[in-house]
Scaffold this motif. Structure first.
Motif, PDB file in Angstrom:
ATOM      1  N   VAL A  73     -48.130  20.463  11.349  1.00 47.16           N
ATOM      2  CA  VAL A  73     -49.100  20.882  10.331  1.00 47.16           C
ATOM      3  C   VAL A  73     -50.189  19.829  10.159  1.00 47.16           C
ATOM      4  CG1 VAL A  73     -49.393  21.414   7.886  1.00 47.16           C
ATOM      5  CG2 VAL A  73     -47.440  22.345   9.133  1.00 47.16           C
ATOM      6  N   GLY A  74     -49.786  18.562  10.081  1.00 46.21           N
ATOM      7  CA  GLY A  74     -50.778  17.500   9.924  1.00 46.21           C
ATOM      8  C   GLY A  74     -51.700  17.381  11.118  1.00 46.21           C
ATOM      9  N   ALA A  75     -51.132  17.468  12.326  1.00 50.81           N
ATOM     10  CA  ALA A  75     -51.967  17.379  13.529  1.00 50.81           C
ATOM     11  C   ALA A  75     -52.923  18.563  13.623  1.00 50.81           C
ATOM     12  CB  ALA A  75     -51.080  17.312  14.772  1.00 50.81           C
ATOM     13  N   SER A  76     -52.461  19.753  13.240  1.00 53.45           N
ATOM     14  CA  SER A  76     -53.340  20.927  13.273  1.00 53.45           C
ATOM     15  C   SER A  76     -54.495  20.771  12.289  1.00 53.45           C
ATOM     16  CB  SER A  76     -52.537  22.189  12.946  1.00 53.45           C
ATOM     17  OG  SER A  76     -51.507  22.391  13.889  1.00 53.45           O
ATOM     18  N   ALA A 112     -55.735  17.958  11.145  1.00 53.44           N
ATOM     19  CA  ALA A 112     -56.638  16.920  11.645  1.00 53.44           C
ATOM     20  C   ALA A 112     -57.473  17.427  12.815  1.00 53.44           C
ATOM     21  CB  ALA A 112     -55.826  15.695  12.068  1.00 53.44           C
ATOM     22  N   TYR A 113     -56.855  18.225  13.683  1.00 49.97           N
ATOM     23  CA  TYR A 113     -57.583  18.758  14.840  1.00 49.97           C
ATOM     24  C   TYR A 113     -58.753  19.623  14.389  1.00 49.97           C
ATOM     25  CZ  TYR A 113     -58.553  21.726  18.877  1.00 49.97           C
ATOM     26  OH  TYR A 113     -59.177  22.419  19.886  1.00 49.97           O
ATOM     27  N   TRP A 114     -58.480  20.542  13.458  1.00 51.30           N
ATOM     28  CA  TRP A 114     -59.554  21.426  13.016  1.00 51.30           C
ATOM     29  C   TRP A 114     -60.597  20.680  12.194  1.00 51.30           C
ATOM     30  CZ3 TRP A 114     -60.513  25.521  15.507  1.00 51.30           C
ATOM     31  CH2 TRP A 114     -59.489  26.251  16.097  1.00 51.30           C
ATOM     32  N   MET A 115     -60.201  19.599  11.548  1.00 53.50           N
ATOM     33  CA  MET A 115     -61.183  18.787  10.844  1.00 53.50           C
ATOM     34  C   MET A 115     -62.137  18.125  11.839  1.00 53.50           C
ATOM     35  SD  MET A 115     -60.579  15.674   8.146  1.00 53.50           S
ATOM     36  CE  MET A 115     -59.925  14.583   9.403  1.00 53.50           C
TER      37      MET A 115
END
Length: 326
Positions: A117-120, A122-125
């Motif tokens: 969830v955190g990586a997703s 951050a990725y979309w950010m």
């Protein structure tokens, strides 16, 4: 769930991950040397700016191990990349942690879930910054600075657009929600964004979700083809039109659902259930496809036990010696 059950689930989850990693290491060492590595082809790019200076960057393109070794033998710029290999192993271990939920809730599953969830997020950010803020905001307000630091190919004719100060101000006001005392100000840009979005989407939604569904139901009940009466198309159109009318009757509450109206309404319920079942089945098929993709990732990219593209040396070796054993 009591403490003993949670402890047992955690133990079995850890064992599942450890067994999977052990199998991968044993497979890479004893059976398929080099398994679990990610080869890349490096390509150097050079772009000359208008002032004569050069901007250089390196592009890494993932290739199969077979292609990478062939390119390395030809002294081309290809080699295993440690960061990609670490990412491959990390993805495989996280996949096993997610699968450990089959044994019950455990800390490994929770950790993997939080990481995903955190990586997703951050990725979309990051995607939003580079694909929205930089080209749409920075390039419009600070074209020269953006060209020098972010977008070398930005046109030299780009000029400052002061209208972009409005969305910039609204964005800053949105961040005031983080300040409790003046957080109420963030309601203004929120209301503006929702209103504009609803206005822009109203017409497209009306055409896509309303009119486009009415149009396909207006069909001839008797279809004549090149060879005369088309039974299949006629039957399909009749079922579609009658099913739509039955569903509409079910949602028509001004008349009590008794007698003929009640029978039609009940047939509408059957039509709705069939539709919902088909939609649910389609969703399940999509989830099964995702599951198959993860299994293919584990057994092909990570363990090299299967190879649809015939690109792994172990697969080539097995295909070479197979005729000798028969």
């Amino acid at each position: 769930m009591n403490h003993a059950t949670r402890r047992g689930n955690a133990t079995f989850g850890v064992l599942l991950v450890l067994i999977g990693v052990s199998i991968a290491i044993l497979n890479a060492v004893a059976f398929h040397p080099g398994a679990g590595t990610q080869w890349t082809k490096r390509t150097e790019h050079v772009h000359t700016l208008e002032d004569g200076s050069d901007v250089r960057w390196t592009e890494h393109e993932a290739v199969s191990v077979k292609e990478g070794r062939e390119m390395a033998a030809l002294q081309q710029d290809a080699a295993p990349l440690l960061s990609r290999t670490a990412g491959l192993w990390g993805a495989a271990i996280l996949t096993l942690c997610i699968f450990s939920f089959l044994l019950g809730d455990n800390p490994l599953y929770k950790a993997a879930e939080a990481i995903v969830v955190g990586a997703s997020a951050a990725y979309w950010m990051v995607i939003g910054f580079w694909e929205t803020i930089v080209p749409n905001l920075f390039a419009g307000l600070f074209p020269d600075w953006t060209r020098a630091n972010f977008m070398p190919k930005l046109s030299a004719e780009a000029s400052v657009d002061f209208l972009l100060l409005i969305p910039l101000a609204l964005s800053v006001l949105l961040l005031l929600r983080l300040a409790p005392k003046i957080g109420w100000i963030s309601r203004w840009p929120t209301a503006f964004i929702i209103g504009v979005f609803c206005g822009l989407r109203f017409i497209s939604s009306l055409e896509a979700d309303f009119l486009s569904q009415i149009g396909p139901t207006i069909k001839p009940l008797i279809v004549m083809g090149e060879n005369g009466f088309d039974l299949e198309s006629s039957f399909s159109n009749i079922v579609l039109v009658l099913g739509t009318l039955a569903c509409l009757v079910y949602f028509f509450f001004s008349v009590e659902h008794k007698g003929a109206v009640g029978k039609v309404a009940r047939s509408g319920i059957w039509m709705l259930m069939i539709t919902f079942g088909a939609a649910f089945g389609y969703t399940v098929m999509g989830r099964i496809a995702l599951l198959a993709g993860r299994f293919e990732f584990l057994f092909d990219d990570w363990l090299w036990l299967i190879d649809p593209k015939d690109a792994h040396p172990a697969q080539v070796f097995l295909q070479t010696i197979a005729p000798m054993l028969t």
